[in-house]
Design an enzyme around this catalytic site. Structure first.
Site, PDB file in Angstrom:
ATOM      1  N   PHE A 181       0.887  -1.161   0.070  1.00  0.00           N
ATOM      2  CA  PHE A 181       0.041  -0.002  -0.020  1.00  0.00           C
ATOM      3  C   PHE A 181       0.977   1.273  -0.029  1.00  0.00           C
ATOM      4  O   PHE A 181       1.930   1.004   0.425  1.00  0.00           O
ATOM      5  CB  PHE A 181      -0.767   0.047   1.189  1.00  0.00           C
ATOM      6  CG  PHE A 181      -0.198   0.158   2.471  1.00  0.00           C
ATOM      7  CD1 PHE A 181       0.045   1.438   3.212  1.00  0.00           C
ATOM      8  CD2 PHE A 181       0.220  -1.080   3.285  1.00  0.00           C
ATOM      9  CE1 PHE A 181       0.693   1.505   4.345  1.00  0.00           C
ATOM     10  CE2 PHE A 181       0.825  -1.089   4.493  1.00  0.00           C
ATOM     11  CZ  PHE A 181       1.085   0.022   5.111  1.00  0.00           C
ATOM     12  N   CYS A 182       0.456   2.427  -0.441  1.00  0.00           N
ATOM     13  CA  CYS A 182       0.975   3.637  -0.285  1.00  0.00           C
ATOM     14  C   CYS A 182      -0.209   4.592  -0.391  1.00  0.00           C
ATOM     15  O   CYS A 182      -1.401   4.456   0.015  1.00  0.00           O
ATOM     16  CB  CYS A 182       1.703   3.854  -1.518  1.00  0.00           C
ATOM     17  SG  CYS A 182       0.666   3.847  -3.224  1.00  0.00           S
ATOM     18  N   THR A 183       0.226   5.750  -0.666  1.00  0.00           N
ATOM     19  CA  THR A 183      -0.809   7.006  -0.394  1.00  0.00           C
ATOM     20  C   THR A 183      -2.021   6.937  -0.891  1.00  0.00           C
ATOM     21  O   THR A 183      -3.317   6.773  -0.599  1.00  0.00           O
ATOM     22  CB  THR A 183      -0.131   8.218  -0.681  1.00  0.00           C
ATOM     23  OG1 THR A 183       1.000   8.448   0.196  1.00  0.00           O
ATOM     24  CG2 THR A 183      -1.161   9.600  -0.144  1.00  0.00           C
ATOM     25  N   GLY A 185      -1.999   4.516  -4.420  1.00  0.00           N
ATOM     26  CA  GLY A 185      -2.148   3.516  -5.024  1.00  0.00           C
ATOM     27  C   GLY A 185      -1.263   3.495  -5.894  1.00  0.00           C
ATOM     28  O   GLY A 185      -0.748   2.480  -6.733  1.00  0.00           O
ATOM     29  N   ILE A 210      -4.140   4.111   0.774  1.00  0.00           N
ATOM     30  CA  ILE A 210      -4.754   4.406   2.021  1.00  0.00           C
ATOM     31  C   ILE A 210      -5.891   5.479   1.957  1.00  0.00           C
ATOM     32  O   ILE A 210      -6.787   5.367   2.758  1.00  0.00           O
ATOM     33  CB  ILE A 210      -3.527   5.223   2.888  1.00  0.00           C
ATOM     34  CG1 ILE A 210      -2.419   4.106   3.125  1.00  0.00           C
ATOM     35  CG2 ILE A 210      -3.948   5.785   4.113  1.00  0.00           C
ATOM     36  CD1 ILE A 210      -1.075   4.930   3.435  1.00  0.00           C
TER      37      ILE A 210
END
Length: 257
Positions: A181-183, A185, A210
């Site tokens: 996951f990241c901010t 996508g 997220i």
């Protein structure tokens, strides 16, 4: 005044990125938007803020182009524009990974929805009973503001350092279902593709990142806030901005330079 903040990206072939950049710059300036748009042959990445009518008109114009008809935009609100300027840049990549053999244009890596992930987090395993590992693809500055509970984090300062840092932990992940996951996508679009090409077929990406998780299911299973690269600094699970003036001042200096 209520300001609409947006984040969006789309991987699609753009043969004349400078032409598109000029068009976007013209429309954005007329609309009074602030933020950053990155354009490359591989697609577009946008972080824009403005009044509601201006934002709606801009995205209506952009999405009328068949290349961007499937663009998914994330929205949040603030009392101010979190960007000082409006910048449109042509870059080699819309998110720098520097792995020329990895391209989302050739196909996306599989993902997991926010609702499904929430269920897995509650159980601590996937639908097949396999243990779950959350893998944070962001850097240490971002992680300091919050991450998923118990997530594996890597000692990186830039996304390009992800492959090298992950190499030390691969054996620990072999028996797990890994959700990267990241901010929003975009980084995981490349990171998960690279991992799967590199032989890790047990990795998924969190659809929408997220911020998409916050938007759809709230903050269950997440500790803290999500760092964003603008004057809002970080957003809580209700997508409300954090006011940390030390970081705001640092961001303002970087905007000027």
């Amino acid at each position: 005044m209520v300001i609409i903040n947006t984040a969006a990206y789309h991987f699609v072939s753009i043969t004349q990125p400078q032409t598109l950049a000029d068009q976007i710059r013209a429309h954005g300036e007329i609309a009074g938007l602030k933020g950053t748009v990155l354009i490359a042959n591989e697609g577009i990445n946008l972080f824009l803020a403005g009044e509601k009518e201006a934002i709606n008109a801009f995205y209506a114009w952009l999405c009328a182009d068949v290349r961007f008809a499937a663009l998914h935009v994330k929205y949040s609100v603030s009392a101010y524009k979190p960007f000082a300027r409006f910048k449109v840049k042509v870059r080699p990549e819309i998110i720098s990974f520097r792995r020329g053999d990895i391209s989302p244009l050739q196909g996306r890596a599989p993902g997991v929805s926010a609702h499904t992930l929430r269920d897995w987090l509650r159980r601590g395993c996937d639908d097949n009973g396999r243990r779950l590992v959350m893998l944070d693809a962001r850097n240490q500055q971002e992680i300091a503001y919050g991450t998923f509970s118990g997530a594996m984090t890597l000692p990186i300062t830039k996304f390009t350092g992800f492959p090298g840092a992950l190499a030390h932990y691969r054996d620990l992940l072999s028996d797990a279902t890994v959700v990267s996951f990241c901010t929003g996508g975009i980084r995981c679009e490349k990171a998960v593709l690279w991992m799967r090409v590199d032989g890790m077929d047990n990795v998924l990406q969190l659809e929408g990142g997220i911020l998409g998780y916050f938007e759809q299911v709230g903050g269950e299973g997440y500790d803290g806030r999500c760092f964003v690269f603008d004057k809002r600094v970080a957003l809580d699970p209700q997508l409300r901005p954090l006011n940390d003036m030390r970081v705001v001042a640092s961001f303002a200096r970087s905007e000027i330079s």
